[in-house]
Write an enzyme that holds these catalytic residues in place. Sequence first.
Site, PDB file in Angstrom:
ATOM      1  N   ARG A  28       0.841  -1.192   0.000  1.00 49.88           N
ATOM      2  CA  ARG A  28       0.000   0.000   0.000  1.00 49.88           C
ATOM      3  C   ARG A  28       0.877   1.244   0.000  1.00 49.88           C
ATOM      4  O   ARG A  28       2.021   1.207   0.464  1.00 49.88           O
ATOM      5  CB  ARG A  28      -0.924   0.001   1.216  1.00 49.88           C
ATOM      6  CG  ARG A  28      -1.814  -1.234   1.324  1.00 49.88           C
ATOM      7  CD  ARG A  28      -2.560  -1.255   2.641  1.00 49.88           C
ATOM      8  NE  ARG A  28      -3.413  -2.438   2.778  1.00 49.88           N
ATOM      9  CZ  ARG A  28      -3.031  -3.590   3.328  1.00 49.88           C
ATOM     10  NH1 ARG A  28      -1.789  -3.713   3.796  1.00 49.88           N
ATOM     11  NH2 ARG A  28      -3.863  -4.602   3.418  1.00 49.88           N
ATOM     12  N   LYS A  65      -1.370  -0.813   7.558  1.00 52.89           N
ATOM     13  CA  LYS A  65      -2.755  -1.156   7.865  1.00 52.89           C
ATOM     14  C   LYS A  65      -2.819  -2.311   8.856  1.00 52.89           C
ATOM     15  O   LYS A  65      -2.120  -3.312   8.713  1.00 52.89           O
ATOM     16  CB  LYS A  65      -3.501  -1.517   6.578  1.00 52.89           C
ATOM     17  CG  LYS A  65      -4.998  -1.666   6.784  1.00 52.89           C
ATOM     18  CD  LYS A  65      -5.728  -1.840   5.470  1.00 52.89           C
ATOM     19  CE  LYS A  65      -7.232  -1.906   5.701  1.00 52.89           C
ATOM     20  NZ  LYS A  65      -7.972  -2.073   4.436  1.00 52.89           N
ATOM     21  N   HIS A 144      -2.810   3.084  -5.810  1.00 57.02           N
ATOM     22  CA  HIS A 144      -3.333   1.772  -5.415  1.00 57.02           C
ATOM     23  C   HIS A 144      -3.529   0.850  -6.611  1.00 57.02           C
ATOM     24  O   HIS A 144      -3.637  -0.369  -6.437  1.00 57.02           O
ATOM     25  CB  HIS A 144      -4.654   1.956  -4.674  1.00 57.02           C
ATOM     26  CG  HIS A 144      -4.959   0.855  -3.712  1.00 57.02           C
ATOM     27  ND1 HIS A 144      -4.245   0.645  -2.553  1.00 57.02           N
ATOM     28  CD2 HIS A 144      -5.906  -0.132  -3.740  1.00 57.02           C
ATOM     29  CE1 HIS A 144      -4.732  -0.389  -1.908  1.00 57.02           C
ATOM     30  NE2 HIS A 144      -5.742  -0.884  -2.611  1.00 57.02           N
ATOM     31  N   ARG A 147      -1.079  -1.990  -6.770  1.00 58.34           N
ATOM     32  CA  ARG A 147      -1.353  -3.117  -5.877  1.00 58.34           C
ATOM     33  C   ARG A 147      -2.304  -4.107  -6.536  1.00 58.34           C
ATOM     34  O   ARG A 147      -2.063  -5.319  -6.517  1.00 58.34           O
ATOM     35  CB  ARG A 147      -1.933  -2.587  -4.564  1.00 58.34           C
ATOM     36  CG  ARG A 147      -2.287  -3.644  -3.537  1.00 58.34           C
ATOM     37  CD  ARG A 147      -2.680  -2.963  -2.226  1.00 58.34           C
ATOM     38  NE  ARG A 147      -3.248  -3.872  -1.254  1.00 58.34           N
ATOM     39  CZ  ARG A 147      -2.538  -4.614  -0.409  1.00 58.34           C
ATOM     40  NH1 ARG A 147      -1.218  -4.580  -0.460  1.00 58.34           N
ATOM     41  NH2 ARG A 147      -3.122  -5.399   0.473  1.00 58.34           N
ATOM     42  N   HIS A 170      -2.963  -9.249   3.624  1.00 52.88           N
ATOM     43  CA  HIS A 170      -4.354  -9.448   3.993  1.00 52.88           C
ATOM     44  C   HIS A 170      -4.418 -10.313   5.250  1.00 52.88           C
ATOM     45  O   HIS A 170      -3.647 -11.257   5.404  1.00 52.88           O
ATOM     46  CB  HIS A 170      -5.129 -10.139   2.866  1.00 52.88           C
ATOM     47  CG  HIS A 170      -5.408  -9.239   1.711  1.00 52.88           C
ATOM     48  ND1 HIS A 170      -5.653  -9.715   0.435  1.00 52.88           N
ATOM     49  CD2 HIS A 170      -5.477  -7.880   1.612  1.00 52.88           C
ATOM     50  CE1 HIS A 170      -5.863  -8.699  -0.388  1.00 52.88           C
ATOM     51  NE2 HIS A 170      -5.760  -7.581   0.306  1.00 52.88           N
ATOM     52  N   TYR A 180     -10.183 -10.605  -5.743  1.00 49.36           N
ATOM     53  CA  TYR A 180      -9.581 -10.919  -7.044  1.00 49.36           C
ATOM     54  C   TYR A 180     -10.053 -12.221  -7.651  1.00 49.36           C
ATOM     55  O   TYR A 180      -9.782 -12.483  -8.825  1.00 49.36           O
ATOM     56  CB  TYR A 180      -8.056 -10.958  -6.910  1.00 49.36           C
ATOM     57  CG  TYR A 180      -7.491  -9.668  -6.380  1.00 49.36           C
ATOM     58  CD1 TYR A 180      -7.442  -8.529  -7.174  1.00 49.36           C
ATOM     59  CD2 TYR A 180      -7.032  -9.567  -5.067  1.00 49.36           C
ATOM     60  CE1 TYR A 180      -6.951  -7.336  -6.694  1.00 49.36           C
ATOM     61  CE2 TYR A 180      -6.532  -8.366  -4.570  1.00 49.36           C
ATOM     62  CZ  TYR A 180      -6.497  -7.260  -5.387  1.00 49.36           C
ATOM     63  OH  TYR A 180      -6.014  -6.074  -4.905  1.00 49.36           O
TER      64      TYR A 180
END
Length: 202
Positions: A28, A65, A144, A147, A170, A180
């Site tokens: 990110r 994050k 982004h 990514r 994640h 995805y």
Amino acid sequence: MPETSLGEWTGNLRDRLLFALLAETGMRLGEALGLRIGDFVMGRGSTPYIEIVPREDNENGARVKMMRPRRVYVGTDLEKLFADYLTHLACRAAELGEEIGTHSPLLVNLTRPPLLAALREGTVRDKTAALRKKKIGPDSWTPHWFRHSHATALLLAGTPEWVVSRRLGHAHVQTTIDLYGSGRTRPCGPRRTGSHTSPPGR
């Protein structure tokens, strides 16, 4: 920025490193802006990697994050670009009479005040907006976008979903699958559900 007739980069090394980082690692933007020099570990005969380290004291407010650390392995081309940029950064710091070390921010202001201060997200977004106005890159692209493109490319290449999930940071592999799928649903972006697109930042 790339020189379209030659296919060569003519912009500054910092921006080249930033966009290369985003493209090759899938990290990110906030994670990239929070990197310190020592977080990029050169291979020295083995595989180079980047430590994504949660910190609450980044001067530019950049954060990882969910504050989840991870290690992302990279290729030798990115390692060479990092070395070239680090040399440039060290020379710039010497010109200014400033000292830098492994705990110094990696991506910094090189030509505008405050000099050698950590690059801020707003500066990057202004730069990408300027590039879009010049018709450089896909329509409506943002940092982004790298990514999403990275994740999709890995899945299309047959990389296991759990590997992609860990690389992206994640918390659950299901997040990667929901965004995805198999990688075939949307070549360079997140999968759409109805009229909505998955929220940014994942």
